[in-house]
Design a protein around this motif. Structure first.
Motif, PDB file in Angstrom:
ATOM      1  N   ALA H  48      30.465  -2.466 -23.783  1.00 25.17           N
ATOM      2  CA  ALA H  48      29.264  -2.107 -24.528  1.00 25.17           C
ATOM      3  C   ALA H  48      29.065  -3.081 -25.681  1.00 25.17           C
ATOM      4  N   SER H  49      27.824  -3.431 -25.941  1.00 26.61           N
ATOM      5  CA  SER H  49      27.501  -4.276 -27.083  1.00 26.61           C
ATOM      6  C   SER H  49      27.355  -3.399 -28.330  1.00 26.61           C
ATOM      7  N   LYS H  50      27.345  -4.052 -29.481  1.00 18.17           N
ATOM      8  CA  LYS H  50      27.106  -3.323 -30.731  1.00 18.17           C
ATOM      9  C   LYS H  50      25.788  -2.583 -30.686  1.00 18.17           C
ATOM     10  N   GLU H  51      24.775  -3.237 -30.122  1.00 24.45           N
ATOM     11  CA  GLU H  51      23.445  -2.632 -30.066  1.00 24.45           C
ATOM     12  C   GLU H  51      23.491  -1.371 -29.193  1.00 24.45           C
ATOM     13  N   GLN H  52      24.216  -1.453 -28.084  1.00 23.96           N
ATOM     14  CA  GLN H  52      24.308  -0.281 -27.213  1.00 23.96           C
ATOM     15  C   GLN H  52      25.067   0.843 -27.918  1.00 23.96           C
ATOM     16  N   ALA H  53      26.096   0.464 -28.701  1.00 25.89           N
ATOM     17  CA  ALA H  53      26.836   1.473 -29.455  1.00 25.89           C
ATOM     18  C   ALA H  53      25.892   2.200 -30.413  1.00 25.89           C
ATOM     19  N   ALA H  54      25.084   1.435 -31.136  1.00 27.08           N
ATOM     20  CA  ALA H  54      24.158   2.042 -32.091  1.00 27.08           C
ATOM     21  C   ALA H  54      23.207   2.988 -31.363  1.00 27.08           C
ATOM     22  N   LEU H  55      22.729   2.555 -30.221  1.00 28.41           N
ATOM     23  CA  LEU H  55      21.803   3.378 -29.432  1.00 28.41           C
ATOM     24  C   LEU H  55      22.433   4.727 -29.072  1.00 28.41           C
ATOM     25  N   ILE H  56      23.628   4.678 -28.508  1.00 26.13           N
ATOM     26  CA  ILE H  56      24.277   5.921 -28.063  1.00 26.13           C
ATOM     27  C   ILE H  56      24.656   6.771 -29.263  1.00 26.13           C
ATOM     28  N   ALA H  63      30.051   9.761 -30.839  1.00 27.74           N
ATOM     29  CA  ALA H  63      30.440   8.607 -30.016  1.00 27.74           C
ATOM     30  C   ALA H  63      31.210   7.590 -30.849  1.00 27.74           C
ATOM     31  N   GLU H  64      32.280   7.080 -30.306  1.00 25.35           N
ATOM     32  CA  GLU H  64      33.108   6.086 -31.011  1.00 25.35           C
ATOM     33  C   GLU H  64      32.999   4.735 -30.316  1.00 25.35           C
ATOM     34  N   TYR H  65      32.948   3.679 -31.128  1.00 23.60           N
ATOM     35  CA  TYR H  65      32.830   2.332 -30.572  1.00 23.60           C
ATOM     36  C   TYR H  65      33.926   1.443 -31.146  1.00 23.60           C
ATOM     37  N   ASP H  66      34.632   0.745 -30.276  1.00 24.39           N
ATOM     38  CA  ASP H  66      35.656  -0.209 -30.725  1.00 24.39           C
ATOM     39  C   ASP H  66      35.189  -1.609 -30.374  1.00 24.39           C
ATOM     40  N   PRO H  67      34.813  -2.410 -31.381  1.00 27.46           N
ATOM     41  CA  PRO H  67      34.255  -3.735 -31.074  1.00 27.46           C
ATOM     42  C   PRO H  67      35.271  -4.674 -30.411  1.00 27.46           C
ATOM     43  N   LEU H  68      36.553  -4.395 -30.552  1.00 32.71           N
ATOM     44  CA  LEU H  68      37.562  -5.263 -29.943  1.00 32.71           C
ATOM     45  C   LEU H  68      37.559  -5.066 -28.421  1.00 32.71           C
ATOM     46  N   SER H  69      37.724  -3.843 -27.998  1.00 29.05           N
ATOM     47  CA  SER H  69      37.773  -3.545 -26.558  1.00 29.05           C
ATOM     48  C   SER H  69      36.384  -3.382 -25.972  1.00 29.05           C
TER      49      SER H  69
END
Ligand SMILES: Nc1ncnc2c1ncn2[C@@H]1O[C@H](COP(=O)(O)O)[C@@H](O)[C@H]1O
Ligand SMILES: Nc1ncnc2c1ncn2[C@@H]1O[C@H](COP(=O)(O)O)[C@@H](O)[C@H]1O
Ligand SMILES: Nc1ncnc2c1ncn2[C@@H]1O[C@H](COP(=O)(O)O)[C@@H](O)[C@H]1O
Ligand SMILES: Nc1ncnc2c1ncn2[C@@H]1O[C@H](COP(=O)(O)O)[C@@H](O)[C@H]1O
Ligand SMILES: [Mg+2]
Ligand SMILES: [Mg+2]
Ligand SMILES: [Mg+2]
Ligand SMILES: [Mg+2]
Ligand SMILES: [Mg+2]
Ligand SMILES: [Mg+2]
Ligand SMILES: [Mg+2]
Ligand SMILES: [Mg+2]
Lengths: 218, 218, 218, 218, 218, 218, 218, 218
Positions: H48-56, H63-69
Motif C-alpha cells: 500500500a502507498s501512503k496515499e492509499q493508507a490515508a484513504l483507508i 487501520a494501521e500503516y507501516d511505511p517500511l513493509s
C-alpha cells in the motif's frame, strides 16, 4: 498403469488424443496405440523413431511411418479433406516441422497446400505463390534462423497466420529462440505463435480454424 | 583535463572525431566543440539534447540542431556529396535512428537517399522502391520490433547491407534485442549488424563503403 | 523436388548460389552440385563433411575439399583475384572460421591476406602486422572468447571491419554469444557483425566491399 | 536499531567498515558515521547523494564530498600512501567508477596513478602510457561498452589486473552485462572481475594486493 | 606454421607460455611442447586428454599427467615453493577445477594448501579450517551450484579471494552461470571472479599475488 | 510527409489501418485520423494518451476515449456484432489489455463476451463460466504473472485460443516474459501466443477467426 | 580421502546424509555407502546409474535399485510411514522426478500418495482427485513444459505446496527454466519452488513439513 | 464490478483473502476493504502507498500503516500468536521485504522472531543467533545481492527454510534474479524459493508450516 488416457478428449475438443511418441517405453506405447485404435479406429502419433515405427507395424501392419515428419499413424481410408490450409516454409531444412503440421491437419480431415522453400531472402519465390496462399482459410508459416517469413505472409493475407519457429540455424539462433522472438514481435497483424518445432500444435490449431471456415461442426 | 581528444584519428581513419554529446558536462562539451572546430573547421555531434544545442549555439551561431536525429553540427558550406547510400526504415518510429545514420553519412560527404516506412508487413511499399535501393552502393536498413526488413532487402540488392536494430517495440522486443537477433541470424547474404539504435555507426560504415565505390581515397 | 534453386540469384546479387552442405541428404546434395555446375561451371559448398566430400568427388573428380574450413568446391582455373581483404584471427582455434571466410572471398575472385593468431592479449603480434592490415580494402576480424580483436583493429584502420564472433571459449563465453556482444558494443567506428562462426557471411560481404574498392562491376 | 555495525571487521580484514550510503535514511546514516568516526577517527562512505553530503557536513564540517565519485569521507590528515596502483579507464564516461576505485584505495593508504580515456579503439593512447602501468603493483581496468581494455592491459603487465565493467553504453551493452562477459572471458592471464560499476570493490581488492607488494602487514 | 608462440611472454609477464591442450592437433601439440621445452626446460599444459598425455610421454618420458586436473607437465626438479595460497572447494565435484588451480600455482613456484569439501551447507567444516585459510597470502574459492563459498570466505580473511565458479550442478545452475552471478554479486569485500571452470586463470592470478606477498620479483 | 498510409490494406486484409497512437506527434496523429476518417468514415486508435484523446476530440467531437483500454475511436453507428469471442482474464490487473482486445474485436464487428478475474488460483471461478466460454467461436486468454490460464482454458474448449501474456507481476515475471514462456510451452492443444500486452493483436486475430465461423466474407 | 562425510548432519538436521551418486568414482561411492551403512544401518542414494547399482549390489545384496527414479538404497525393514504427502505430476514424463521425491520421502518415514498424469490441459483429471490431495499435509507438484499444475493445486489446498519444475518439454521450455519461472510467479498462495528436476529436494522438504504435521520430533 | 472477491477462499485455505493494494484504484480499494472487513472483521493489505493508507484510514480510523513493509491492516485485538517463525535478513536493505513476511505471518496468528543484518560476509553475526534460529519451526531467509544466506541457514537448521530473494543490489544482481538463482541452486537441503521481493508469499507459506507444527487445524 500410471498414464491416464484422456478418453473424454474427443467429446471436449472434437479431436481424439494424439500420441507424443518420443521417450515412451515400447510396452507403454503399444498399449496406448491399442487403446486409441480400439476407441477410434485410427491413431495419430508424432515424434516416433524408426524403432517405434517397426514396433507398431509389428502389431498393426497398416500403420504408416514417414521418417521426415516422424509421424506414425493408422488412418481410416477415404476420409474427406475439406477447406484449405497453406503450409509454407522458409527453407528446405524447415520441411520436417512443416510436414508434422501438414500431416496432422490432413489426419484431422483438412485439405493442405504445401508451399516450401520460399524464404524472404529471395522474395520473388514467395510472391510467385501469393495467390495460392491467399486462397487458404488459414496459413501456417514455418521458419528458423531469423524467422521473417511470418511477417511477410502476415502482410499478404487476410486470414489467420500460425507461425512456427524452428530450431534450424546456428550461433545466435539459439536453437529457435531468435525465430520465436521475431515472430512474437511481428509488425504484421493476424499472427500468433506456437512453440519452437511444434508443427503438431500449428497443424492442430490450423485444423480448428479451417473447420470454422468450412462451416462444419468440429 | 581528463579526456584525450583523439587528434590522430583523421590521419588513421580519414574522419575527424565525432562528439557523443549524451551525458557530457556543459563546460566539457563546449571545450570539445571548440577544439575540434579549431582543428577541422567543422564539428559533428550526436545525441545532443536541446539544452546542449542551445549551449553550443550560444558560442557558434552557425551550429545547426535537428531534434529528430539529435545531431548538433557545425558544417562547412558547399561540401560535395558523392555516390549513393540508401537509408531505409521499417516504420516511422525508426526514423530518428535512420536520420542519425543519414545525416552522419551526409556530413562525411556522401549522397543519401531516404526510403522510409517500407516495413515488410506491407511488402508492396518496399517493392515500389526497389530500383532506388538497388542503385545505391550501400544500404542501411533500420528496423525495430521483429526487424525483418534487413533480410528482405538483403535478398534484393547486390551491395552490402548494414542492419540497424532499433529499440522500437514493446514486450518481447526487449528494447531492440529481438530485432538485433533477427538481423544477426538473417538468411540473406551480405548483411552485417551494428548496435541497437546505433545510427551513427551505420552511417559511418556506410560512408567507408560508399567512398570505396566512388573510387576516391577515404 | 521440394527445394527451389535460386537461379535468379546471380542476376540479382552478382554471386551464384552457394551450397550450405550441412544436414543435406546425399542424393539432394549431389543433384544441387550438378545443377549449379551445369549453370556456372563451378560450385562453392560450405560446412561439408568428409563423407559429403567423398560423395561429390565420386562424381566430380576435380572437386577439392579442405577439412579445416569444410569447404567443398569445384573451381574454374586461372580466376583472377583482385583487391585486398585482410582476414585476421585472435587465436589458432579461430582459424577454421577464418578459412571459411578467406576461401569464400577467394572463390569470388578476391585477393586475401591471412594474419592469424594476433589476439589482443599479446598486442605486439598485431602491431607487427599493422601495415598489411591497413593496406587492405576491407578487414575480417575473427575472434572467440572475449572477442576484443575487432575493436583494436577498428581503431587502426580506415576501411570497413566485418567482425565474426566464434564459438571458441568455454563457460561464460556461451558458445560465442559473449564475443558477439563484445563486437556489437565496440567503441571503435566502422565495425559491423555477422552471426557466430559465420565465416561464409563475412567472406561474402567482404567480397562485396572489396569489389567496390577495385572499381569493378560486381 | 536493526543494523549491526560490523565492529570486528577491522580485526578480521585490516580495513574498517565502509558505508554504502545509497538508500540509507538520514537518521540512520548520521548514526553510522558517528559510530565509525568514534571508533576509527575517520569514515569512508560511497554512493552518497548531494543531500547526504550536506547532512553529514552539517555535523562533521571536515567531511569532504566528491560529486564525481560520490565519495563522502572524513579522513585523517597526513596518511602515507604507499606502493602503486594504476587505475585505467577506456573512456571519459567511465571516470566516476574509476574515481570510486582510486579514492577508496587512497583512503586505505595506497598510492594511485590515474590513466584515463585510453580505450582500445585508439590503442596508441594506451601504448603511450605503458611504462606507468607496468610500474604498478596492481592495475584496475575500468571499461563499459565492449570492455576490451582489460584484455589488452592484461597482456602488457605482469601484475594482477582487476577488471571493472561499467554500465556505460546503450542497446546490447545491457547496462554493463556485455562488458562483464567480455572481461570474464578474457584471453589474457591474470585478470579477475568485480561487479558492474563496483569501483569500491576493485579499489578494496587492489589495496589488499598493493599492500602485499609493499611488504607491510595489512 | 600458423600459430605464433609468444616468446616475449616471459619477459612481459614473468611466466612462460602455458599450453591449452584441448582441441590441438597431435603434431601441433608436440611441436609446441618441444619449442617451449627448448626455451624453458619445462612445460605446463592444461586440459590435456589421456591420448595427448600418451603422445607427449612418447617423446618426453619424464612428462607427468594427472587425469583429475588434466594437467600434463614436464617440470624441473627441486623447484622451491614459496608463500602460501589456500585453494578451497565447496564439494568434491569441484576438485578437478581446484587441482588445475593448485597445480598451476605449484608449477609457478608457490606453496599451496588444499582445503576441499567445505561448502557452506555444513559451515562447521569451513570454520574448522579457518586458521589455515587465514594464514594464506591469497585464497582461491572454487564452487559450483549456488557458489556461496566465496562470500563466506571473503568475510573471514583479510587477503584477496579469487572466486572460481564451476559448471557443477544441474537445472538452473545453467552450467556455472548461476555460481558466476553469485560470486560477482558477493556482499563480501576483496573478491574477484574468473571464468567458469577456469582453475588455470585463478592459479595464475593467485601466483602473481602470492609472489607479491613473499617480497620477490616475479 | 514521411509516413506511408497503407491504403491498400483494407483490400488485402479486410480491415482498415488501425492507428498505434503511442509516441506519435500531435500534428502527425491528427492528419492520420483525418485521412482514415475520410477514407473509412471511422477510425480505431490504440494506446492513446489522455492528451491525444483531447486533441482528437477537439476536431472530431464524436470521438470516444476509454482510459482503461486507451482506445480512441470514431465509430459508425449501428454496426452489427456477429458470432462470439470470449475474452478471459486471470486477474483484475489484466483487464486493460483484455479491453484492448475486446474493443478491437467489437470495432471490427464481432460480438464479445467478457469473463474477467477467473485466474487458476481459484479454479472454481473459471469452472462456473465454462459454458459461456465453450459457446464462443474463439477465446482470448489474458494473463500475467505465471500465465497458467491459457492452458486450463485450452483443455476445456474445442475452439482456437489466443493467449496474451501481460506485463502484470513483479520480480521473476520479467515484465511478461515468464507468462509468454508459460503460454508458448502450453501442454494444451489449440493455443497460439501474441506479444506481451498485445491486446490489439489478439483482438485482430480473434476477429479473423470469428468471422470464419460466422460464414461471412471477411 | 578428500571428501568429508558430514557425520554431524543427522544431529543437525534429523536426516542422515544422502548420497548423490551421479559422477562419483566407483571406489569412492562404495566407501561412502559402507561408511553410512556402518553409521546408520541404511543408505539412500539418488541419481545412480545401472552400473553403480550393480557395483553396490555386489557388496550389499539387499540394496534395491529403481531404474525409473534412479534411487539406489539399502533400507531398514518395517519402518513406519506416517502422515500424508501427495505427490502429483502433470504428465507421465514427469514421473521419474516425482518418484525421486516420493521414494525419498518414504525412506524418511513418510506416507506418500501418488497422483500422476493430472496436468491442467485436462483439468477433470485433477478435479477427480481433489479430495486425496486436500487430505495431505504437504503437496509436491511436479511439472515440465509450462508448469501450470502448481498454481491450480495451490488454489485447491490449504497446505504447503512444493513445486518441482522438470526438464520435460522442448523448444522454449529451455530445459525446465520456463516451468521454473511459471512456478516462481505463481498467483496462488503457499507455493515455493526447488531446482529443476530436484525431486530429492522436494521429497526432503516435504518430509520436514509432514513430520511437523504429525506432531513428532524430526 | 469486474473483480470477483474470492469469498470461498477462507474455507478452502484457512486464510481470508489478502489485498494486493499496488495499482488498485481508490474507489475499488475502498470497496474491497469494506467487503473483507464485513466478512472477516479484519483486513490485511500489502504494497500500500501512503496515499492509499490515508484513504483507508479516512474510513477505518483503526487501520494501521507501516511505511517500511507497506502493510496496511485493520486487525482484531488480542489475537494469539503461536509457534515460532524465524525471519532473517542478510542486510538492512532487505528489511522491508522481511517485514512484509513477518507482519503477514503475525496477522495470521504466528509468533515471529526477527534476526536481521546477519549476512554471510560476517558469518559470526549469524552464528551468534544460531540457537534462536534453530528453535523456530520454520525459517524465512531474506537476501539480495548474492543471496548466500539461505544456504548457510539451510545447513544449520532441521526445519524448512523459505528463501526470499530481494531486488537489493546493482549491476549483475539483475534486480534479484541472481539471488533467486543462488537460492534455487542451493546445495543445502530443505530450502524452497518464492518470487523476488515476495515477502507476503513467504510469510503465508511459513504460516502454513508453523501451524502444522503447533498441532492446530489451520
Ligand atoms: N509433437 C507434439 N508436440 C507437442 N505436443 C504434442 C505433440 N504430439 C502430441 N502432443 C500432445 O501430447 C499429448 C500426449 O502427451 P502424453 O500424455 O505425454 O502422451 C497429446 O494429447 C497431444 O496433446
Ligand atoms: N551516436 C553514437 N553512437 C556510438 N558512438 C558514437 C556516437 N557518436 C559518436 N560516437 C563515437 O564516440 C566517440 C566519442 O566518444 P567520447 O570519447 O565519449 O566523447 C566518437 O569518436 C565516435 O567514435
Ligand atoms: N560502492 C559499494 N559497492 C559495493 N559494496 C560497498 C560499496 N560501498 C560499501 N560497500 C560494502 O557495503 C558494506 C556496508 O553495507 P550496509 O551494511 O548495507 O551498510 C560495507 O561494509 C562494504 O563492505
Ligand atoms: N505482496 C503480495 N505479493 C504477491 N501476492 C500478493 C501480495 N499481497 C496479496 N497477494 C495475493 O494477491 C491476491 C489479491 O490479488 P487481486 O485479486 O489482484 O486483488 C491475494 O489474495 C493474495 O493471494
Ligand atoms: Mg534455399
Ligand atoms: Mg506504418
Ligand atoms: Mg596463442
Ligand atoms: Mg574519447
Ligand atoms: Mg559433500
Ligand atoms: Mg483477485
Ligand atoms: Mg497425457
Ligand atoms: Mg551491513
Amino acid at each position: 498403469g500410471y498414464a491416464k488416457l484422456d478418453t473424454h478428449r474427443k467429446l471436449r475438443s472434437g479431436f481424439a488424443e494424439v500420441v507424443f511418441c518420443s521417450g515412451k517405453a515400447d510396452e507403454h506405447l503399444l498399449r496406448i496405440y491399442e487403446r486409441i485404435y480400439m476407441a477410434e479406429g485410427e491413431v495419430l502419433g508424432t515424434r516416433a523413431s524408426k524403432e517405434q515405427a517397426a514396433l507398431i507395424q509389428g502389431t498393426f501392419c497398416e500403420a504408416e511411418y514417414d521418417p521426415l515428419s516422424k509421424i506414425l499413424k493408422i488412418e481410416k481410408k477415404d476420409k474427406a479433406r475439406v477447406g484449405k490450409i497453406a503450409v509454407c516454409t522458409a527453407g528446405t531444412a524447415d520441411i520436417p516441422v512443416a510436414e508434422e503440421a501438414a500431416q496432422t491437419a490432413e489426419f484431422f480431415g483438412n485439405h493442405v497446400e504445401r508451399i516450401y522453400d520460399v524464404g524472404v531472402s529471395g522474395i520473388h519465390r514467395l510472391l510467385a505463390k501469393v495467390e495460392t496462399i491467399q486462397s487458404a482459410l488459414c496459413v501456417v508459416a514455418v521458419a528458423g534462423m531469423e524467422g521473417a517469413l511470418a511477417s511477410v505472409i502476415g502482410g499478404l493475407v487476410d486470414k489467420p497466420v500460425i507461425a512456427v519457429p524452428t530450431s534450424i540455424g546456428y550461433g545466435a539462433s539459439m536453437k529457435g529462440l531468435s525465430a520465436l522472438l521475431t515472430m512474437i514481435n511481428s509488425c504484421a497483424n493476424g499472427i500468433a505463435v506456437v512453440n519452437i518445432d511444434n508443427g503438431y500444435g500449428a497443424g492442430y490449431m490450423a485444423s480448428q480454424i479451417n473447420r470454422l471456415g468450412v462451416h462444419e461442426a468440429l
